[in-house]
Design an enzyme around this catalytic site. Structure first.
Site, PDB file in Angstrom:
ATOM      1  N   GLY B 200       0.802  -1.216   0.000  1.00 47.74           N
ATOM      2  CA  GLY B 200       0.000   0.000   0.000  1.00 47.74           C
ATOM      3  C   GLY B 200       0.832   1.261   0.000  1.00 47.74           C
ATOM      4  CD  GLU B 225      -6.979  -9.704  -5.442  1.00 47.18           C
ATOM      5  OE1 GLU B 225      -7.332  -8.903  -4.564  1.00 47.18           O
ATOM      6  OE2 GLU B 225      -7.757 -10.238  -6.249  1.00 47.18           O
ATOM      7  CG  LEU B 226      -2.257  -2.212  -4.539  1.00 50.13           C
ATOM      8  CD1 LEU B 226      -1.900  -1.594  -5.876  1.00 50.13           C
ATOM      9  CD2 LEU B 226      -2.823  -1.158  -3.595  1.00 50.13           C
ATOM     10  CG  ASP B 227       1.216  -3.283  -3.519  1.00 53.22           C
ATOM     11  OD1 ASP B 227       1.589  -2.879  -4.643  1.00 53.22           O
ATOM     12  OD2 ASP B 227       0.927  -2.524  -2.589  1.00 53.22           O
ATOM     13  CD  GLU B 228      -1.405  -9.974  -1.969  1.00 46.03           C
ATOM     14  OE1 GLU B 228      -0.819 -11.028  -2.218  1.00 46.03           O
ATOM     15  OE2 GLU B 228      -1.558  -9.526  -0.826  1.00 46.03           O
TER      16      GLU B 228
END
Lengths: 286, 286, 286, 286
Positions: B200, B225-228
């Site tokens: 994040g 998914e963000l940063d996943e």
């Protein structure tokens, strides 16, 4: 799971992967891992093959004869290693305890798959460590005059104990050319500097005086020239102006032991092929 | 020297190396490099084959048809790449200049073999850099309300320019799931932290407050998914209590650009296979 | 050479260096080393002063009273440490041997200046290592039901042995809040991951599944929240897709022991000041 | 916030911290940062003092006179630097672009606080980069015969532009002893190897042939002996047998530019004191 490892090198040519892998496939082998490298400058091909020993359907002698015949047509240099053979390692030391402790702990905890039938020291200083791990310790003091006799005693001990690998774990003596030749590719030394910088004596003092900003250590096969053998592994640590020579030495000891342990492990796992002054070190993999 | 690269993965079984290498050998190919990996936990086999394009003795279409037929019997997933095809890369940026500069310099100096037909910024801040390198710059500001339209404009630009790879070079916006899905496995993001730590916003501030002793950066494929997404490359740098958040950010920018450059280079050289949340990244080699 | 170490922190203000150094100068002290740090965000000043003990011209009690009076006017938090006091360290272990071996070897070789009067294990697995180094080993098994009694036994042992520092050398149990509070700032834990990534159980498996490209370890002071205490030291090692979970764990063990050893050494040398969730760790220096 | 920085060194003696800090305290200065180091082997004391310029209550000339009088009694070597003085840096290059690009980008983005009034190349290759950043480029070709004249032209340009620091950003020529002496402590060179290993020409080829497992770069002050000047910064990267000389060179270029940038930054921030062949490099801090 037990395995059979072939280390192979030969002049590069078309179809090598196909030919070699088909050779083993047709004998019913399951290839667990196949690693290759081509030295384009020297046009030399290197391969490490790991076979599932459970798929061996003949005697070892027969396998070796078949591969020998096959290899002759491709001019292969090769060696074969069986993982159920436990290698015997001799540790040579002087007074510094850190590498000796480190190797003994790793051996005992199963990280280094080998036996250590003996430790040879040219000083009695580290006998207490050998005692802790219940390994026979031979104290063989040496002076320039007594070196030939001392080395003869050492050679006998190595022979009697069927030693496969000699590790100079901060053994601050030079071995004779004859002994190094006898154990060619089977003597690993740790030098407490980032070779080729700071060859010879007192590398930490040299490093301090030169004002380097990193110190290192180098594990290499011993050869006739001091500190000139093929390098197996190196590592470094950042330092700054604040560290005294004593602190460099202490920090360096942590680098030395990890570098030496990695090199010994790579050797015991048959992941190294020597090529002139260079080493091919295959990664750990499966 | 031009080359043809096959990226292959399939369920592991006996004889794969032999079969695949023999397939190419019999078509007259010279295999320059053959890299393999077996995921023993998932029983999945991965291979990267690099062939000398000069030994291609048929049309590319014919080669692909032959391999397709061969591959069907082994249930191979595969893709083929020709090194004489120059990939087109779009760079998306916001205000931070370091990654943009770095990629443009590497592209211009020939280290990254690709074209950069356009740069898209949601702020005009970095237009002057695009100008320096004479790359068209499109300023597409975005607010939560205008995001769909902005992204539609972006999609058209990507299409018009036949973009193969989208690099989020510190583009501080989340792409829609649809766009990410459309460019699945072809969007690389740089996150300014050592994922999965500090996901994040404001990772350097998070790192400062947690008092970590190393900071890092992570290049990964974007997914829903963000940063996943699957991680391609990471690196870290040692810090201590003395660094302020600003200094962490500055030190971090050096890590970010090198990590992103390595990831983009690996992608352009077809050295990556995605396997679930993991990536197989083959080494540079010959 | 023996020394006296003052660890000081207070709100930052003009003239602190001058006032404090003059205080000691006027008492006839020779300052060997003076390290400072100002946390500009919190406006807090931190100092580590190392004095030559040979220049102490009064009783220790008198020195402490004088400095206490001086410190009150500056609202100093401070502690004083005399290098001729040998700290007593308890090692808590479960089954993993590497950190225990490492700390015992370093203690015995004089690198960690402390005594180890006892080792506590909740399993008997590592008793043989305690035996090697002739350190009393207490086996205190624990279940969720017996935890209070087990901890009470442990507390008594720590008290009886005048323990200054408790090291959780891969002790896979959580200590109660009460025990942690009683030894606040005196319990060091090693977590086998790069915190705050992969908190909790099985970090190497988590790391494998997330597909990270580096693994790490973190030494931190224990506090009431698991894996949330102030970080003292971290390090990482590069990995790739080839390493299995077992190999990550083995590689990690080398990182764990070096990280834990550095943290324990820094604590024993009084180089750490805790400031909220952050630690000030002064460098080794003279 | 502007600051005044004093770099001081002198024979070590009791009371130095107290005396020096009290000197500035009594003049009304706020000491932002005070860093010290004592070389116990040479009994030499080093200090870097950073003062808040807003607390300067006299002219700069007056401050320097007062400190000069004070310093004479302690036999201090010292220099003073005002952060509102913008240093002028000349970049000398040949054909390799990476260090030039890197320094120009960092200067432009404000990370390196300096001006770059000119770039001098002995080849025209990099003029286009100078153009991009609108910096005057002087092409001064050189042969063994024309070196004296070429250097005379160079010296004039340096003088005309009031150059404070000369950076040899992969300038593949040796400067004359006279020029180095004239700019003593103000010429920084980047050597593309981990000195003292691989001095002289073609270090990557030397590294390849020696088979090292890490390559590095070294930034150092130039002195009369080639590659022998005091080292400011070094770093390394792990390599293995797979990298060709070309790849070593490419990987090395990433190390070179970051090492050179750190060295130039440390110099511009007045964090370096040269002591014989060693450098004291104070950390960044506040």
């Amino acid at each position: 799971m037990n395995s059979i490892i072939f280390l192979i090198d030969c002049p590069d040519r078309k179809g090598l992967v196909s030919s070699i892998s088909t050779f083993f496939y047709e004998l019913g082998f399951n290839i667990i891992h196949c690693q290759q490298y081509t030295d384009v400058q020297r046009n030399q091909y290197f391969m490490r093959l790991k076979l599932d020993m459970r798929t061996l359907q003949m005697s070892r002698k027969e396998l070796e004869e078949k591969f020998s015949a096959f290899g002759a047509t491709y001019k292969l240099n090769w060696s074969v290693h069986y993982s159920d053979y436990v290698q015997k390692v001799a540790l040579l030391v002087t007074k510094a305890p850190h590498c000796l402790y480190d190797l003994l702990v790793r051996q005992q905890e199963g990280e280094l798959q080998c036996e250590v039938p003996l430790i040879i020291g040219n000083h009695p200083t580290l006998e207490h460590i050998a005692d802790k791990f219940r390994v026979p310790f031979y104290c063989l003091p040496v002076t320039p005059e007594t070196r030939p006799q001392q080395e003869e005693t050492m050679r006998k001990l190595l022979k009697q104990n069927h030693i496969d690998l000699v590790v100079l774990a901060r053994y601050m003596q030079v071995l004779s050319k004859e002994l190094v030749a006898e154990y060619a590719g089977r003597v690993i030394n740790i030098h407490h500097a980032f070779l080729p910088a700071f060859q010879g004596a007192s590398p930490y003092q040299q490093a301090y005086e030169r004002g380097v900003k990193m110190i290192g250590a180098t594990a290499h096969y011993a050869n006739a020239e001091l500190d000139e053998g093929p390098i197996i592994e190196q590592d470094v640590e950042r330092v700054n102006h604040e560290q005294t020579i004593e602190e460099l030495s202490r920090m360096g000891s942590d680098i030395e032991r990890i570098v030496l342990a990695r090199a010994v492990k790579a050797h015991l796992e048959h992941r190294i092929i020597v090529s002139g002054k260079r080493t091919i070190v295959f990664s750990t993999g499966v």
